[in-house]
Design a protein around this motif. Structure first.
Motif, PDB file in Angstrom:
ATOM      1  N   ALA A  75       0.860  -1.189   0.000  1.00 58.70           N
ATOM      2  CA  ALA A  75       0.000   0.000   0.000  1.00 58.70           C
ATOM      3  C   ALA A  75       0.896   1.238   0.000  1.00 58.70           C
ATOM      4  O   ALA A  75       2.020   1.206   0.512  1.00 58.70           O
ATOM      5  CB  ALA A  75      -0.885   0.010   1.234  1.00 58.70           C
ATOM      6  N   GLU A  76       0.382   2.333  -0.584  1.00 60.82           N
ATOM      7  CA  GLU A  76       1.137   3.578  -0.618  1.00 60.82           C
ATOM      8  C   GLU A  76       0.235   4.770  -0.330  1.00 60.82           C
ATOM      9  O   GLU A  76      -0.967   4.742  -0.622  1.00 60.82           O
ATOM     10  CB  GLU A  76       1.794   3.798  -1.985  1.00 60.82           C
ATOM     11  N   ILE A  77       0.853   5.817   0.191  1.00 61.43           N
ATOM     12  CA  ILE A  77       0.255   7.150   0.262  1.00 61.43           C
ATOM     13  C   ILE A  77       1.103   8.028  -0.636  1.00 61.43           C
ATOM     14  O   ILE A  77       2.337   8.035  -0.524  1.00 61.43           O
ATOM     15  CB  ILE A  77       0.277   7.718   1.707  1.00 61.43           C
ATOM     16  N   TRP A  78       0.465   8.744  -1.560  1.00 64.38           N
ATOM     17  CA  TRP A  78       1.158   9.671  -2.450  1.00 64.38           C
ATOM     18  C   TRP A  78       0.739  11.085  -2.097  1.00 64.38           C
ATOM     19  O   TRP A  78      -0.457  11.384  -2.048  1.00 64.38           O
ATOM     20  CB  TRP A  78       0.801   9.414  -3.903  1.00 64.38           C
ATOM     21  N   VAL A  79       1.714  11.953  -1.858  1.00 63.95           N
ATOM     22  CA  VAL A  79       1.466  13.367  -1.585  1.00 63.95           C
ATOM     23  C   VAL A  79       1.933  14.142  -2.815  1.00 63.95           C
ATOM     24  O   VAL A  79       3.125  14.131  -3.147  1.00 63.95           O
ATOM     25  CB  VAL A  79       2.220  13.844  -0.332  1.00 63.95           C
ATOM     26  N   VAL A  80       0.997  14.798  -3.494  1.00 62.55           N
ATOM     27  CA  VAL A  80       1.321  15.530  -4.721  1.00 62.55           C
ATOM     28  C   VAL A  80       1.864  16.907  -4.337  1.00 62.55           C
ATOM     29  O   VAL A  80       1.158  17.721  -3.744  1.00 62.55           O
ATOM     30  CB  VAL A  80       0.085  15.651  -5.639  1.00 62.55           C
ATOM     31  N   LEU A  81       3.126  17.149  -4.671  1.00 64.47           N
ATOM     32  CA  LEU A  81       3.761  18.432  -4.357  1.00 64.47           C
ATOM     33  C   LEU A  81       3.497  19.470  -5.435  1.00 64.47           C
ATOM     34  O   LEU A  81       3.356  20.657  -5.141  1.00 64.47           O
ATOM     35  CB  LEU A  81       5.272  18.246  -4.178  1.00 64.47           C
ATOM     36  N   SER A  82       3.452  19.012  -6.677  1.00 63.90           N
ATOM     37  CA  SER A  82       3.139  19.903  -7.804  1.00 63.90           C
ATOM     38  C   SER A  82       2.569  19.057  -8.928  1.00 63.90           C
ATOM     39  O   SER A  82       2.882  17.875  -9.048  1.00 63.90           O
ATOM     40  CB  SER A  82       4.390  20.652  -8.282  1.00 63.90           C
ATOM     41  N   GLY A  83       1.703  19.661  -9.747  1.00 65.13           N
ATOM     42  CA  GLY A  83       1.128  18.945 -10.877  1.00 65.13           C
ATOM     43  C   GLY A  83      -0.217  18.317 -10.569  1.00 65.13           C
ATOM     44  O   GLY A  83      -0.901  18.711  -9.614  1.00 65.13           O
ATOM     45  N   SER A 118      -1.850  19.362  -6.785  1.00 64.85           N
ATOM     46  CA  SER A 118      -0.863  19.863  -5.834  1.00 64.85           C
ATOM     47  C   SER A 118      -1.519  20.105  -4.474  1.00 64.85           C
ATOM     48  O   SER A 118      -2.569  20.738  -4.389  1.00 64.85           O
ATOM     49  CB  SER A 118      -0.274  21.160  -6.377  1.00 64.85           C
ATOM     50  N   GLY A 119      -0.933  19.547  -3.429  1.00 64.38           N
ATOM     51  CA  GLY A 119      -1.468  19.687  -2.079  1.00 64.38           C
ATOM     52  C   GLY A 119      -2.368  18.544  -1.657  1.00 64.38           C
ATOM     53  O   GLY A 119      -2.647  18.377  -0.477  1.00 64.38           O
ATOM     54  N   ASP A 120      -2.828  17.726  -2.601  1.00 63.37           N
ATOM     55  CA  ASP A 120      -3.678  16.569  -2.285  1.00 63.37           C
ATOM     56  C   ASP A 120      -2.804  15.358  -1.979  1.00 63.37           C
ATOM     57  O   ASP A 120      -1.635  15.293  -2.362  1.00 63.37           O
ATOM     58  CB  ASP A 120      -4.566  16.194  -3.472  1.00 63.37           C
ATOM     59  N   PHE A 121      -3.403  14.382  -1.318  1.00 61.19           N
ATOM     60  CA  PHE A 121      -2.757  13.080  -1.199  1.00 61.19           C
ATOM     61  C   PHE A 121      -3.783  11.996  -1.441  1.00 61.19           C
ATOM     62  O   PHE A 121      -4.984  12.224  -1.336  1.00 61.19           O
ATOM     63  CB  PHE A 121      -2.001  12.903   0.122  1.00 61.19           C
ATOM     64  N   THR A 133       5.356  16.193  -9.442  1.00 59.53           N
ATOM     65  CA  THR A 133       6.289  15.707  -8.428  1.00 59.53           C
ATOM     66  C   THR A 133       5.474  15.258  -7.230  1.00 59.53           C
ATOM     67  O   THR A 133       4.568  15.974  -6.790  1.00 59.53           O
ATOM     68  CB  THR A 133       7.278  16.806  -7.999  1.00 59.53           C
ATOM     69  N   MET A 134       5.790  14.070  -6.702  1.00 60.20           N
ATOM     70  CA  MET A 134       5.078  13.565  -5.532  1.00 60.20           C
ATOM     71  C   MET A 134       6.032  12.801  -4.630  1.00 60.20           C
ATOM     72  O   MET A 134       7.078  12.336  -5.070  1.00 60.20           O
ATOM     73  CB  MET A 134       3.910  12.676  -5.936  1.00 60.20           C
TER      74      MET A 134
END
Length: 113
Positions: A60-68, A83-86, A104-105
């Motif tokens: 399992a993963e959590i992805w935090v979107v930094l940009s895009g 951007s800002g979502d996970f 970028t995440m």
């Protein structure tokens, strides 16, 4: 027996020369490896607009979107994150990840791999 106590680690989301290519449109930069993270691992990923990859993974993963922005999942169940979502990507989740923009995440995986 010598046991190293847990330590706080600092990481950067910068994609450096140590990045691994995943196809020709995705870069993955190592962060927290299994040896230091024990039960989890973490990395930074950069996806060029239009890049895509299959999702199913044995962790399992959590992805935090930094940009895009990304579209993640399968069919009508896919979600768009900005951007800002996970997003939580469960183990063996069906579908694709598609970069709608250069993205970028930071990704955190459990268990570590």
């Amino acid at each position: 027996m010598d046991i190293t106590p847990p330590q706080v680690h600092r990481f950067s989301s910068t994609i450096g020369d140590d990045a691994i290519r995943f196809g020709d449109r995705i870069l993955i930069a190592p962060g927290l490896g299994k040896e230091a993270g024990r039960s989890m691992s973490a990395y930074t990923s950069f996806l060029y607009a239009g890049a895509s990859a299959d999702l199913p993974a044995s962790y399992a993963e959590i992805w935090v979107v930094l940009s895009g922005a990304l579209r993640v999942g399968a069919g009508n169940d896919a979600v768009t994150v900005h951007s800002g979502d996970f997003v939580h990507v469960p183990e063996q989740a069906p579908g694709l990840v598609e970069a709608l923009e250069d993205t970028t995440m930071v990704c955190v995986s459990v268990p570590a791999h």
